[in-house]
Enzyme design. Structure first.
Site, PDB file in Angstrom:
ATOM      1  N   ASP A 417     -63.359 -94.625 -72.839  1.00  0.00           N
ATOM      2  CA  ASP A 417     -63.100 -94.657 -71.392  1.00  0.00           C
ATOM      3  C   ASP A 417     -62.283 -95.910 -71.086  1.00  0.00           C
ATOM      4  OD1 ASP A 417     -63.266 -95.009 -68.637  1.00  0.00           O
ATOM      5  OD2 ASP A 417     -65.289 -94.158 -68.506  1.00  0.00           O
ATOM      6  N   HIS A 418     -61.056 -95.698 -70.663  1.00  0.00           N
ATOM      7  CA  HIS A 418     -60.143 -96.826 -70.480  1.00  0.00           C
ATOM      8  C   HIS A 418     -60.543 -97.727 -69.313  1.00  0.00           C
ATOM      9  CE1 HIS A 418     -56.737 -99.121 -71.424  1.00  0.00           C
ATOM     10  NE2 HIS A 418     -55.847 -98.168 -71.629  1.00  0.00           N
TER      11      HIS A 418
END
Ligand code: CAO
Length: 445
Positions: A417-418
């Protein structure tokens, strides 16, 4: 005839749950395994089945009561030769299983996506939906139907039930959704919010294509199973909401595989088979400890770092994808992890996983290594922030500085998850995994 008390069995992590539905009444003749009541926590709903067939003599719970393991649900006059002892309902509850996290409450983004999509096709003239006859308390529907409605963002209280006593079925939910999609009706929320003529195209989505496939050739239509529907809704939300990126890498597992094979030979008699997945679980725990952001969750603007390491693993079952969880994997050895994995995978295939066995994971591994493939892009199991996909190892020519040598290479695909993790951290995590799998002694460091 024996009188039998049917009690609430082990309900996993939940201390107390509320009774939200009574499915039988005094005088009813019930079969063994028939659902008696539905209970619901903030995370999951489950039906409590009867361990025994018989006639209901006394109901000991009412709507809204809080019950826990051991609470008496009802008293039965058991049919057949049943000892007059208190009987507990079987532990294999009909809890709604999910991919990863327990069944979630309404999924606002998916719901709003549906709303936005449909409003594009809702004409200003579409009448506000006229719900069925008002029901006292909760709408009459089974937990799976209720969850189906939540996953679609369908307001159950606005759906007209066509079953006995107005019971709402899955067909009713589907019919309601179709009507909304077709613009034939609006939910109350849409009617209240959407100004006349609103096209709701905020997301720029066009309606789902509606094709009469039978026009092109013979077809067969099969409704999806419950688990597929639940996991589908979760996957959709996670795919849409998470800015996910996948890094692919290879780990040299030549020596580790030799060690695995020799370990299995030594332990042949124990009946416990060690597969690469057990080593991967252990290696990931080491990675999660070194890079704690991979063992975290987003909570609003905060990141919650977990000081426990519970690893979920995707299991392919006849009913669909399930994710049992190895708890405290940091405290367990490879043999114990292998044994637990075998037991949990079997329970998953038999549909016997309890809620506690599917919740609480901090990171998930999805291994297709026993099947094949090279790389893939797994979808993160929210609220986790990363997932490792693993494919089948193959012998490959690797340059050792002087020549190409055959090495057993394991393809790894890490989706992250950036919002929480940066690309550099992901590359480091994968590189660290590669180091550990290349020389497993590093786990001890
Ligand atoms: N490379 C090469 N061989 C591998 C391997 C790998 N990465 N991983 C496993 N294998 C081998 C095993 O050693 C075993 O070989 P033998 O039969 O010769 O001993 C064989 O493949 C079968 O392994 P397995 O699948 O039974 O065991 P596992 O521990 O690897 O996996 C489980 C267990 C439950 C995870 C698996 O059965 C499963 O369900 N996998 C599918 C998961 C899935 O669907 N993921 C996709 C999710 S996204 O939709």
């Amino acid at each position: 005839m024996a009188l039998v008390e049917v009690k609430v069995p082990d309900i996993g992590d939940f201390d107390e749950v509320a009774v939200i539905e009574l499915m039988v009444k005094v005088g009813d003749t019930i079969k063994a395994e028939q659902s008696l009541i539905t209970v619901e926590s903030d995370k999951a709903a489950m039906e409590i089945p009867s361990s025994t067939a018989g006639v209901v003599k006394e109901l000991r719970v009412k709507l809204g009561d809080k019950v826990k393991q051991g609470s008496v649900v009802l008293v039965l006059e058991a049919s057949g030769a049943v000892a007059a002892v208190a009987a507990e309902a079987p532990t294999a509850l009909a809890a709604a299983p999910v991919v990863a996290a327990p069944v979630v409450e309404a999924q606002p983004f998916v719901a709003s996506l549906v709303a936005a999509t449909v409003s594009a096709s809702v004409s200003a003239a579409a009448p506000a939906h006229n719900p069925g006859a008002p029901t006292l308390g909760l709408p009459h529907a089974s937990p799976s139907v209720r969850k189906f409605a939540r996953e679609l963002g369908v307001p159950l209280e606005e759906v007209k039930g066509n079953g006995p006593k107005g019971r709402i079925s899955q067909d009713d939910i589907q019919a309601f959704t179709k009507d909304v999609m077709a613009g034939a009706t609006q939910t109350k929320a849409q009617a209240a919010k959407a100004p006349a003529g609103s096209d709701g195209a905020a997301l720029g989505l066009i309606p789902w294509p509606k094709v009469d496939f039978a026009k092109f050739g013979p077809i067969e239509r099969k409704e999806m199973g419950r688990i597929k529907k639940i996991s589908g809704a979760n996957l959709l939300r996670n795919a849409i909401m998470i800015p996910a990126v996948t890094n692919h890498d290879d780990a040299d597992i030549t020596e580790l595989e030799a060690f695995r094979v020799s370990t299995n030979k030594e332990n042949e008699k124990s009946g416990v088979k060690v597969t690469m997945l057990a080593f991967l679980i252990k290696a990931c725990v080491a990675g999660l400890k070194k890079y704690p952001e991979f063992n975290s969750s987003l909570d609003g603007d905060a990141i919650v770092y977990k000081n426990y390491w519970h690893i979920g693993f995707a299991a392919d079952t006849p009913n669909g994808l399930m994710v049992p969880v190895i708890r405290d994997a940091d405290k367990k050895g490879i043999l114990q992890i292998s044994q637990e994995m075998g037991e949990l995978a079997k329970k998953a295939r038999d549909g016997k996983l309890g809620p506690a066995e599917m919740t609480g994971a901090t990171f998930t591994i999805s291994s297709l290594g026993g099947i094949g493939g090279k790389y893939f892009t797994p979808i993160i199991n929210a609220p986790e922030v990363a997932i490792l996909g693993v494919c089948k190892s193959t012998q490959e020519p690797v340059w050792d500085g002087k020549q190409f040598v055959p090495r057993l290479m394991l393809p790894l695909s890490l989706t992250w998850d950036h919002r929480v993790i940066d690309g550099a951290a992901a590359a480091r995590f994968n590189a660290y995994l590669g180091q550990i799998l290349g020389d497993f002694r590093r786990v001890l460091l």
